[in-house]
Design a protein around this motif. Structure first.
Motif, PDB file in Angstrom:
ATOM      1  N   GLY A 132     148.209   0.511  74.934  1.00  0.00           N
ATOM      2  CA  GLY A 132     146.901  -0.197  75.512  1.00  0.00           C
ATOM      3  C   GLY A 132     145.840  -0.550  74.605  1.00  0.00           C
ATOM      4  N   GLY A 146     149.268   3.528  77.956  1.00  0.00           N
ATOM      5  CA  GLY A 146     148.256   2.766  78.310  1.00  0.00           C
ATOM      6  C   GLY A 146     148.564   1.696  79.052  1.00  0.00           C
ATOM      7  N   GLY A 150     145.398   0.330  81.046  1.00  0.00           N
ATOM      8  CA  GLY A 150     144.548  -0.512  80.075  1.00  0.00           C
ATOM      9  C   GLY A 150     145.086  -1.786  80.205  1.00  0.00           C
ATOM     10  N   VAL A 151     146.437  -2.168  80.225  1.00  0.00           N
ATOM     11  CA  VAL A 151     147.031  -3.295  80.282  1.00  0.00           C
ATOM     12  C   VAL A 151     146.730  -3.967  81.669  1.00  0.00           C
ATOM     13  CG1 VAL A 151     149.222  -4.717  80.321  1.00  0.00           C
ATOM     14  CG2 VAL A 151     148.990  -2.868  78.867  1.00  0.00           C
ATOM     15  N   TYR A 184     140.023  -0.725  83.586  1.00  0.00           N
ATOM     16  CA  TYR A 184     140.837  -0.064  82.257  1.00  0.00           C
ATOM     17  C   TYR A 184     141.564   1.266  82.747  1.00  0.00           C
ATOM     18  CZ  TYR A 184     140.006  -4.425  79.548  1.00  0.00           C
ATOM     19  OH  TYR A 184     139.568  -5.709  79.026  1.00  0.00           O
TER      20      TYR A 184
END
Length: 266
Positions: free
Chosen positions: A69, A154, A157-158, A227
């Protein structure tokens, strides 16, 4: 004296241009000029360089909590600067290059032309996001080779990266439809991205009542919660995202579309 048969006397009815053909035409127009080609090249090159620097620096410095991420966030910062410019140029190219008369003469249904341009913008956004994620995965492996461990977490976040990049392109598209001028739309976008948060922060620091008000009009800040995963957002965070999105995206887009449909083509 000859008489025309009914078939010969009837005017020819032009074939209706399909939407898929409009999309193909607009897609070709999006990259076959020098400005558009170098913009797309710059997006890929700068993302590649930024990811390489991030992998080397974090690996050499042995930075903790580096994950997949993290590299998506690095790519997101770069593409958030350039993808809106692509969205702007998709719309304003007809007016800046004075090709609107030809385009709207061949296809009088202006709304379909605008929809085709938006589809092309979404396609380029998807390709850019895919490229950034692939580069992020490769440089995450490079970081693992340097630091000795790889973290593929993460995912939130992606997801936020994909959504915010799409919003960034559409925001540029909306500003372009509103202004129909490339330099003006770019200036307004960067003022929104950099100057507006500073102004709102100053106002919030000087006036207590302004802080709560600013949270409802700061579209850029409202997107940061994505995010962390949109499934983790609270009702208040969703409300701020929707209200600020209406102000900065839906309202300019609606006014801009009305302007395009009514604008005099010269």
């Amino acid at each position: 004296m000859t008489t025309l048969t009914p078939d010969a006397a009837a005017p020819a009815v032009p074939d209706t241009i399909s939407f898929s053909r409009l999309v193909r035409v607009e897609f070709r127009k999006s990259w076959d000029t020098r400005a558009s080609f170098w913009l797309l090249f710059a997006i890929g090159a700068i993302v590649l360089i930024a990811e390489l620097i991030a992998a080397i620096v974090t690996g050499v410095q042995d930075v903790d909590d580096v994950q997949f991420g993290t590299f998506a966030t690095v790519a997101g910062f770069i593409s958030q600067l350039l993808l809106p410019v692509l969205g702007i140029m998709l719309v304003t190219s007809e007016w800046s290059q004075r090709s609107a008369m030809v385009t709207f003469s061949l296809e009088p249904r202006r709304s379909l032309v605008v929809q085709a341009k938006m589809v092309v913008g979404l396609v380029w956004t998807a390709l850019t996001v895919l490229f950034a994620l692939v580069m992020g995965a490769l440089f995450n492996l490079l970081y693992g080779a340097i630091a000795g461990h790889v973290d593929w977490s993460g995912g939130a976040g992606v997801t936020g990266f994909i959504i915010t990049q799409t919003i960034a392109m559409l925001l540029g598209f909306a500003l372009a439809a509103l202004l129909l001028n490339t330099p003006a739309a770019i200036v307004i976008y960067f003022a929104y991205l950099f100057a507006l948060p500073t102004i709102l922060a100053i106002g919030s620091a000087l006036m207590d009542w302004f802080k709560s008000f600013a949270e409802w009009i700061n579209f850029s800040d409202a997107q940061n919660h994505l995010y962390d995963g949109f499934w983790n957002m609270t009702g208040s965070e969703w409300g701020k995202l929707i209200v600020s999105g209406c102000i900065w995206f839906l309202l300019p887009l609606a006014i801009g579309l009305r302007r395009i449909l009514r604008a005099e083509v010269k």
